[in-house]
Design a protein around this motif. Structure first.
Motif, PDB file in Angstrom:
ATOM      1  N   GLN A  40      -8.756  27.150  15.792  1.00 22.91           N
ATOM      2  CA  GLN A  40      -7.193  26.812  16.922  1.00 22.91           C
ATOM      3  C   GLN A  40      -8.003  28.520  17.779  1.00 22.91           C
ATOM      4  OE1 GLN A  40      -4.622  25.364  17.417  1.00 22.91           O
ATOM      5  NE2 GLN A  40      -5.888  23.937  16.524  1.00 22.91           N
ATOM      6  N   THR A  41      -9.627  28.838  16.875  1.00 22.46           N
ATOM      7  CA  THR A  41      -9.895  29.932  17.303  1.00 22.46           C
ATOM      8  C   THR A  41     -11.159  29.189  18.068  1.00 22.46           C
ATOM      9  OG1 THR A  41      -8.771  31.838  16.243  1.00 22.46           O
ATOM     10  CG2 THR A  41     -11.307  32.407  17.121  1.00 22.46           C
ATOM     11  N   SER A  42     -12.011  28.613  17.298  1.00 18.54           N
ATOM     12  CA  SER A  42     -13.424  28.454  17.941  1.00 18.54           C
ATOM     13  C   SER A  42     -13.184  26.860  18.051  1.00 18.54           C
ATOM     14  CB  SER A  42     -14.269  28.599  16.225  1.00 18.54           C
ATOM     15  OG  SER A  42     -13.599  26.971  15.281  1.00 18.54           O
ATOM     16  N   GLN A  43     -12.119  26.050  17.823  1.00 14.98           N
ATOM     17  CA  GLN A  43     -12.232  24.686  18.999  1.00 14.98           C
ATOM     18  C   GLN A  43     -13.016  23.899  17.575  1.00 14.98           C
ATOM     19  OE1 GLN A  43      -9.267  23.755  20.753  1.00 14.98           O
ATOM     20  NE2 GLN A  43      -8.667  26.575  19.971  1.00 14.98           N
ATOM     21  N   LYS A  44     -13.319  24.863  17.315  1.00 13.76           N
ATOM     22  CA  LYS A  44     -14.525  22.731  15.932  1.00 13.76           C
ATOM     23  C   LYS A  44     -13.649  22.268  15.554  1.00 13.76           C
ATOM     24  CE  LYS A  44     -18.882  26.473  15.218  1.00 13.76           C
ATOM     25  NZ  LYS A  44     -19.468  27.023  13.965  1.00 13.76           N
ATOM     26  N   VAL A  45     -14.158  21.491  15.758  1.00 14.67           N
ATOM     27  CA  VAL A  45     -13.389  20.198  15.432  1.00 14.67           C
ATOM     28  C   VAL A  45     -14.034  19.887  13.720  1.00 14.67           C
ATOM     29  CG1 VAL A  45     -12.825  17.809  15.620  1.00 14.67           C
ATOM     30  CG2 VAL A  45     -12.682  19.349  17.562  1.00 14.67           C
ATOM     31  N   GLY A  46     -13.554  18.985  12.718  1.00 17.87           N
ATOM     32  CA  GLY A  46     -13.553  18.626  12.086  1.00 17.87           C
ATOM     33  C   GLY A  46     -13.237  17.024  11.563  1.00 17.87           C
ATOM     34  N   ALA A  47     -13.593  16.885  10.836  1.00 17.29           N
ATOM     35  CA  ALA A  47     -13.217  14.813  10.619  1.00 17.29           C
ATOM     36  C   ALA A  47     -13.172  14.279   9.534  1.00 17.29           C
ATOM     37  CB  ALA A  47     -14.252  13.852  11.588  1.00 17.29           C
ATOM     38  N   ALA A  48     -11.505  14.380   8.734  1.00 16.50           N
ATOM     39  CA  ALA A  48     -11.950  13.618   7.063  1.00 16.50           C
ATOM     40  C   ALA A  48     -11.769  12.119   7.422  1.00 16.50           C
ATOM     41  CB  ALA A  48     -11.295  14.306   5.926  1.00 16.50           C
ATOM     42  N   ASN A  49     -12.327  11.519   6.195  1.00 17.89           N
ATOM     43  CA  ASN A  49     -12.116   9.927   6.294  1.00 17.89           C
ATOM     44  C   ASN A  49     -11.207   9.853   5.322  1.00 17.89           C
ATOM     45  OD1 ASN A  49     -14.330   8.839   7.508  1.00 17.89           O
ATOM     46  ND2 ASN A  49     -15.613   9.277   5.976  1.00 17.89           N
ATOM     47  N   PHE A  50     -10.704   8.695   5.326  1.00 15.82           N
ATOM     48  CA  PHE A  50      -9.509   8.066   4.155  1.00 15.82           C
ATOM     49  C   PHE A  50      -8.763   6.533   4.395  1.00 15.82           C
ATOM     50  CE2 PHE A  50      -4.676   7.861   2.969  1.00 15.82           C
ATOM     51  CZ  PHE A  50      -4.809   8.380   1.836  1.00 15.82           C
ATOM     52  N   SER A  51      -7.981   6.334   3.643  1.00 14.10           N
ATOM     53  CA  SER A  51      -8.377   4.753   3.417  1.00 14.10           C
ATOM     54  C   SER A  51      -6.864   4.551   3.095  1.00 14.10           C
ATOM     55  CB  SER A  51      -9.379   3.649   2.740  1.00 14.10           C
ATOM     56  OG  SER A  51      -9.200   2.723   2.463  1.00 14.10           O
ATOM     57  N   TYR A  52      -6.345   3.436   3.480  1.00  9.07           N
ATOM     58  CA  TYR A  52      -5.134   3.223   3.376  1.00  9.07           C
ATOM     59  C   TYR A  52      -4.471   2.270   2.331  1.00  9.07           C
ATOM     60  CZ  TYR A  52      -2.415   7.303   5.714  1.00  9.07           C
ATOM     61  OH  TYR A  52      -1.765   7.736   6.252  1.00  9.07           O
ATOM     62  N   THR A  53      -3.855   2.477   1.302  1.00 10.48           N
ATOM     63  CA  THR A  53      -3.425   0.979   1.105  1.00 10.48           C
ATOM     64  C   THR A  53      -2.580   0.757   0.835  1.00 10.48           C
ATOM     65  OG1 THR A  53      -2.702   2.660  -1.171  1.00 10.48           O
ATOM     66  CG2 THR A  53      -5.699   1.644  -1.032  1.00 10.48           C
ATOM     67  N   ALA A  54      -1.786  -0.679   0.716  1.00 13.93           N
ATOM     68  CA  ALA A  54      -0.634  -1.126   0.987  1.00 13.93           C
ATOM     69  C   ALA A  54       0.609  -0.987  -0.010  1.00 13.93           C
ATOM     70  CB  ALA A  54      -0.652  -2.930   1.435  1.00 13.93           C
ATOM     71  N   PHE A  55       1.999  -0.876  -0.141  1.00 16.00           N
ATOM     72  CA  PHE A  55       2.724  -0.908  -1.600  1.00 16.00           C
ATOM     73  C   PHE A  55       3.768  -1.013  -1.124  1.00 16.00           C
ATOM     74  CE2 PHE A  55       3.445   2.839   0.143  1.00 16.00           C
ATOM     75  CZ  PHE A  55       4.151   3.656  -0.567  1.00 16.00           C
ATOM     76  N   LEU A  56       4.817  -1.689  -1.974  1.00 19.85           N
ATOM     77  CA  LEU A  56       5.955  -1.885  -1.695  1.00 19.85           C
ATOM     78  C   LEU A  56       7.469  -1.010  -2.696  1.00 19.85           C
ATOM     79  CD1 LEU A  56       5.638  -5.718  -2.497  1.00 19.85           C
ATOM     80  CD2 LEU A  56       5.795  -4.211  -0.173  1.00 19.85           C
ATOM     81  N   THR A  57       8.245  -0.767  -1.907  1.00 20.91           N
ATOM     82  CA  THR A  57       9.175  -0.391  -2.926  1.00 20.91           C
ATOM     83  C   THR A  57      10.086  -0.944  -3.451  1.00 20.91           C
ATOM     84  OG1 THR A  57      10.578   1.227  -0.870  1.00 20.91           O
ATOM     85  CG2 THR A  57       8.481   2.204  -2.603  1.00 20.91           C
ATOM     86  N   LEU A  58      11.436  -1.052  -4.100  1.00 18.89           N
ATOM     87  CA  LEU A  58      12.430  -2.537  -4.244  1.00 18.89           C
ATOM     88  C   LEU A  58      13.727  -1.476  -4.327  1.00 18.89           C
ATOM     89  CD1 LEU A  58      10.562  -4.545  -6.441  1.00 18.89           C
ATOM     90  CD2 LEU A  58      10.208  -4.640  -4.275  1.00 18.89           C
ATOM     91  N   SER A  59      14.997  -2.281  -3.700  1.00 16.79           N
ATOM     92  CA  SER A  59      15.988  -1.428  -4.192  1.00 16.79           C
ATOM     93  C   SER A  59      17.211  -2.518  -4.311  1.00 16.79           C
ATOM     94  CB  SER A  59      16.460  -0.703  -3.197  1.00 16.79           C
ATOM     95  OG  SER A  59      17.907   0.137  -3.511  1.00 16.79           O
ATOM     96  N   PRO A  60      17.430  -2.661  -5.416  1.00 15.67           N
ATOM     97  CA  PRO A  60      17.315  -2.556  -7.310  1.00 15.67           C
ATOM     98  C   PRO A  60      15.764  -2.739  -7.092  1.00 15.67           C
ATOM     99  CG  PRO A  60      18.951  -3.955  -7.568  1.00 15.67           C
ATOM    100  CD  PRO A  60      18.589  -3.879  -5.597  1.00 15.67           C
ATOM    101  N   THR A  61      15.102  -2.108  -8.089  1.00 13.90           N
ATOM    102  CA  THR A  61      14.393  -2.877  -9.065  1.00 13.90           C
ATOM    103  C   THR A  61      14.762  -3.929 -10.406  1.00 13.90           C
ATOM    104  OG1 THR A  61      13.613  -1.010 -10.735  1.00 13.90           O
ATOM    105  CG2 THR A  61      13.054  -0.390  -8.427  1.00 13.90           C
ATOM    106  N   SER A  62      15.570  -4.234 -10.786  1.00 16.30           N
ATOM    107  CA  SER A  62      15.679  -4.999 -11.421  1.00 16.30           C
ATOM    108  C   SER A  62      17.683  -5.842 -11.246  1.00 16.30           C
ATOM    109  CB  SER A  62      15.930  -4.118 -13.177  1.00 16.30           C
ATOM    110  OG  SER A  62      17.204  -3.442 -12.961  1.00 16.30           O
ATOM    111  N   GLY A  63      17.700  -6.668 -11.825  1.00 18.33           N
ATOM    112  CA  GLY A  63      19.370  -7.636 -11.403  1.00 18.33           C
ATOM    113  C   GLY A  63      19.134  -8.827 -11.667  1.00 18.33           C
TER     114      GLY A  63
END
Length: 511
Positions: free
Chosen positions: A412-435
């Motif tokens: 916010q002072t220098s205005q220098k930009v850095g860039a970080a790589n990240f990779s998204y993976t898919a996932f599921l959540t269940l409700s309920p998890t049993s029955g």
């Protein structure tokens, strides 16, 4: 808004030199109809309002019209439908502060105008069977465009900001393609003869006088004028990048054997940006110095079927923005050169993963913002550097579609930009998890392809249906199913739609 695909992948190329790696990313933009996710952004330019404006050429489905899109550097998107429900091709900022675009049509072609507030006017060409292609602002206060007619004659057209047309034939050429304003007050364009692999660079003064420079054995595509006054252009046959002085002296820089360069644009610092690709290795963005050295960066996750990136523009701050051509979904790309170093750990994760950002090379004792989307969007995390210009910060991964993306950190002072790589993976959540069999289960999922409906399976064999996915790759609305008649035990529930990272699996226990 959201989805950036990003890479720092360096590929060998003739004439290549080491350079600060560029951050290359793709923004998804939302669509009103999920079946219109295959939209083809083509032309792109900066508007007088600082926004990135681009044309959307639609898709062959009648329910997927084109239009005009606008993106901010923060990733916010706006869409403007055209009153004739048609697609648009090239776009350029006009001397009146509005954006001007072309609509080639076999019946009635149009030059269009859109203000930065979204007001649209359409100007039909006064001549029949003329197809306008690319457009640029001239030094005379008018807009100039390339075209060809039904007799395969190349044409340069001119329209004033009040809608008055003029037309100039290009001697001996079949098509006129790209066009750019030069520092000499003239317009420079590429032309070629169909079937003859014979092209040229043309120059037209604002009074209509045309000079041509032959480029034998070639098929030219994009054109730009660099800060040193030279004309740079791309060729796909043979694949190379050319440079011509205003006096007509040519220099050529061959690319990799199968790489076909497309759009080309010049930056204020003299760097040349180019987009291209081929059917074997996919798409990329390249940087060239004015002495012809090239650095190439891949755009991961994109087709190897030959849909090459189309056009590119460079903002005054040096950021390059580009379009991806036909049938490459709803993406607009951005490329910039970071001035600081930023990393994220872990480098792979999913929505709500805890991320640690580490930065170096910033100014001492300055605040650094990590942005959720593009630069200037919601602040995801922040940290203050120490005396060495280093910092760390923690954040929770936001929703995003699957595959690679980048996080930006801006001092916010220098205005220098850095860039970080990240990779998204898919996932599921269940409700309920049993029955027991007959139980209604709600499935939430994250990290899928935008608008790509994953098939939901249980036990690897029973397809429960297709889920709907929004622009962020999130299942929306939540998917529900009735537990089938299965024997008691633990079963894997799979969302098979994240092709770039493999299916998302979570257990469900049948009681």
């Amino acid at each position: 808004m959201k989805n950036l695909l990003v890479a720092f992948l360096w590929l060998g190329l003739a004439g290549m030199v080491a350079a600060q790696p560029a951050a290359v990313m793709l923004y998804n933009f939302p669509v009103a109809n999920p079946y219109c996710a295959i939209v083809s952004p083509v032309g792109i330019t900066e508007g007088s309002d600082g926004g990135i404006w681009f044309t959307e050429n639609g898709y062959y489905l009648s329910s997927c019209p084109g239009g005009i899109g606008r993106m901010t550097i923060a990733g916010d998107y706006s869409y403007y439908a055209l009153p004739n429900n048609g697609g648009a091709s090239s776009i350029a900022g006009g001397p009146d502060g509005a954006l001007w675009f072309t609509q080639p049509n076999s019946e009635t072609s149009i030059i269009g105008r859109i203000t930065t507030s979204g007001a649209i006017a359409l100007y039909p060409l006064p001549w029949p069977d003329i197809l306008p292609f690319n457009i640029a602002a001239g030094g005379d206060g008018a807009l100039w465009f390339t075209a060809n007619d039904a007799d395969d004659d190349a044409i340069i057209g001119r329209i004033t900001t009040s809608g008055e047309f003029s037309m100039y034939s290009v001697p001996g050429a079949t098509y006129a393609s790209a066009i750019a304003a030069g520092p000499d007050g003239a317009l420079w364009f590429t032309d070629y003869i169909s079937g003859d692999l014979s092209s040229g660079i043309g120059r037209i003064t604002t009074s209509g006088s045309i000079t041509q420079y032959a480029v034998p054995g070639s098929q030219l595509r994009g054109i730009t004028v660099s800060s040193d006054g030279a004309i740079w252009f791309t060729e796909d046959s043979p694949p190379q990048i050319g440079r011509m002085t205003p006096a007509g002296a040519f220099t050529f820089y061959p690319t990799a054997s199968s790489w076909e360069p497309g759009g080309i644009a010049s930056a204020p610092n003299g760097t040349i940006w180019v987009v291209g690709g081929d059917a074997a290795t996919g798409e990329f963005v390249g940087q060239l110095t004015t002495d012809g050295n090239i650095t190439q960066y891949a755009i991961p996750g994109f087709s190897t079927t030959g849909e090459n990136p189309a056009n590119i523009t460079v903002l005054p701050n040096g950021q390059a923005w580009f379009t991806l051509g036909e049938n490459t979904w709803n993406h607009v790309g951005q490329a910039l050169t970071p001035q600081a170093s930023l990393t994220v750990s872990p480098a792979t994760g999913h929505y709500k993963s805890i991320l640690t950002f580490s930065g170096t090379g910033y100014a001492a004792h300055e605040l650094v913002y990590i942005f959720k989307d593009g630069i200037g969007s919601h602040v995801l995390a922040s940290g203050t550097t120490d005396a060495t210009g280093s910092f760390t910060a923690l954040a929770q991964a936001p929703q995003w579609s699957c595959g690679a993306r980048v996080f930006y950190g801006v001092g916010q002072t220098s205005q220098k930009v850095g860039a970080a790589n990240f990779s998204y993976t898919a996932f599921l959540t269940l409700s309920p998890t049993s029955g027991p069999p007959g139980t209604t289960v709600t499935v939430d999922g994250y990290g899928f392809y935008s608008y790509y409906p994953p098939a939901i399976y249980i036990n690897g064999r029973y397809q429960l249906g297709l889920a709907s996915v929004n622009v962020d790759g999130t299942i929306d609305p939540a998917f529900t199913f009735i537990v089938p008649d299965l024997a008691p035990g633990s079963y894997g529930l799979v969302g098979d739609g994240a092709d770039c990272v493999g299916p998302a699996t979570t257990p469900f226990t049948v009681e």
